[in-house]
Each structure stands twice: as structure tokens, then as C-alpha cells.
Enzyme design. Sequence first.
Site, short mmCIF file in Angstrom:
data_model
loop_
_atom_site.label_atom_id
_atom_site.label_comp_id
_atom_site.label_asym_id
_atom_site.label_seq_id
_atom_site.Cartn_x
_atom_site.Cartn_y
_atom_site.Cartn_z
N GLU A 1 16.26 34.07 46.58
CA GLU A 1 16.10 34.39 47.99
C GLU A 1 16.06 35.89 48.25
O GLU A 1 16.68 36.67 47.52
CB GLU A 1 17.20 33.75 48.83
N ARG B 1 22.02 40.66 58.16
CA ARG B 1 20.80 40.24 57.46
C ARG B 1 19.90 39.37 58.32
O ARG B 1 18.74 39.16 57.98
CB ARG B 1 21.16 39.46 56.19
N ARG C 1 14.30 34.63 55.72
CA ARG C 1 14.30 34.78 54.26
C ARG C 1 12.96 34.34 53.68
O ARG C 1 12.28 33.49 54.23
CB ARG C 1 15.37 33.90 53.61
N HIS D 1 17.46 30.27 58.94
CA HIS D 1 18.53 30.24 57.93
C HIS D 1 18.59 28.91 57.20
O HIS D 1 19.61 28.21 57.20
CB HIS D 1 19.88 30.59 58.55
#
Length: 137
Positions: free
Chosen positions: A94, A105, A109, A126
Amino acid sequence: MRSWKPLLALAILAIALVWGWPAQRFVPDRSTAAPVTAARDGADGSLPAFLPPEARDTLALVARGGPFPYRQDGVVFGNYEGQLPREPRGYYHEYTVETPGARNRGTRRIITGGTPPAAYYYTDDHYRSFRRFTLHR
């Protein structure tokens, strides 16, 4: 009698380090980034429309092997949610896609599959959902 100045200087330095000074914010160097293009949405070689512009920076870092802005980038993604095809542990990795204005963050992703990557997935929630995409080099 001892001077208090060295203790004051030490206290100021300790406070500055706790607050993150001198903080170095990672900003990808676009001048050395390898161009990354994707198939599926853009016949012109552009990335799929569902990817945010910051994904280009993340993909360039993945192609170069880093350096990555977060210590978690590049770690094995366990696919505990079972949203991606079942593969042996270590297949998925990831990487963070920057979220402008986020203080952490964020939730975006890119997950790669294989070494070197043969599969690419994007999530902006997420790991609740993923969208697969392919790259052309």
C-alpha cells in the site's frame, strides 16, 4: 553559581523538536518523476478519471522505489477486508495518495499487486471499496 542560559537553550530545543521543528514536509520532485500513464479511461495516456491528480505523484514514487513520505508506504497490505482477489501474503503493498489539506495520511491509497507491480487498485474510503486500473509504461 551556574548560568541558566544553557538550560534555557536546551529547553527551547526540546520544545522545538517535540513540535516538529525543523519539520521537513515531503514534496515529490516532479523534475525526476517518470511519466506514468494508465489504460482504461484515457486513450490519450492519461490516468483514469477516478484517480485524483495526486495519484500521479504516488505512482511515480512507486515506479522509482521511493523515497516515500510516510513510513507505512510500501508495507504489505493484508487485504483483511477481503475486497481484493485472494493472493498470498506479501503480494499486495500500500501507498498513500496525498489528500490536500489533510493533517494525517487521509483515506486515499494505491494498492499494488505483485513485484514488480502487475495490478493496481485505488481506494478513497480507507479500504471499503477499490477500483482497479492498469498502467502503460
